[in-house]
Scaffold this active site. Structure first.
Site, PDB file in Angstrom:
ATOM      1  N   TYR A  28      28.779  38.201  49.284  1.00 51.00           N
ATOM      2  CA  TYR A  28      29.183  38.842  48.036  1.00 51.00           C
ATOM      3  C   TYR A  28      29.969  40.120  48.325  1.00 51.00           C
ATOM      4  O   TYR A  28      31.008  40.367  47.727  1.00 51.00           O
ATOM      5  CB  TYR A  28      27.958  39.164  47.174  1.00 51.00           C
ATOM      6  N   LYS A  32      33.838  40.870  47.363  1.00 51.21           N
ATOM      7  CA  LYS A  32      34.107  42.051  46.538  1.00 51.21           C
ATOM      8  C   LYS A  32      35.166  42.923  47.206  1.00 51.21           C
ATOM      9  O   LYS A  32      36.093  43.409  46.550  1.00 51.21           O
ATOM     10  CB  LYS A  32      32.816  42.845  46.327  1.00 51.21           C
TER      11      LYS A  32
END
Length: 103
Positions: A28, A32
């Protein structure tokens, strides 16, 4: 990156991501960072501000129910954890800040 992910097998993708796992705690965080870099490059000359709010509560399912990354236990997740464990019995809060969160 989407075309790459569609055209390469899972094993190959895992091998490609592995070197980046030393720099970021999870996939993640990697995606990002890629998205933020895309906004920075494509938005050059525009008044852009990237805001990185802390994770608000613990995980619903993944990697497991109730999981909180140690690095995120200092924000709202830490307050919830402290209240749940009984370590925090009272909490001094500023109504002005709470109103800002709600609106």
């Amino acid at each position: 990156m989407i075309q790459l992910a569609k055209s390469v097998g899972d094993d190959k993708l895992d091998a490609m991501i592995e070197p980046f796992m030393d720099q970021w705690p999870n996939s993640y965080a990697i995606t990002k960072a890629v998205a933020e870099e895309l906004v920075r490059v494509m938005g050059e000359g525009l008044p852009i501000c990237i805001v990185r709010p802390a994770i608000v509560v613990s995980a619903y399912r993944e990697p497991k129910l109730g999981w909180v990354d140690v690095k995120n236990a200092y924000g709202p997740s830490g307050i919830i954890l402290g209240l749940g464990l009984g370590v925090i019995r009272t909490l001094l809060a500023d109504n002005i800040n709470i109103d800002l969160w709600i609106s």
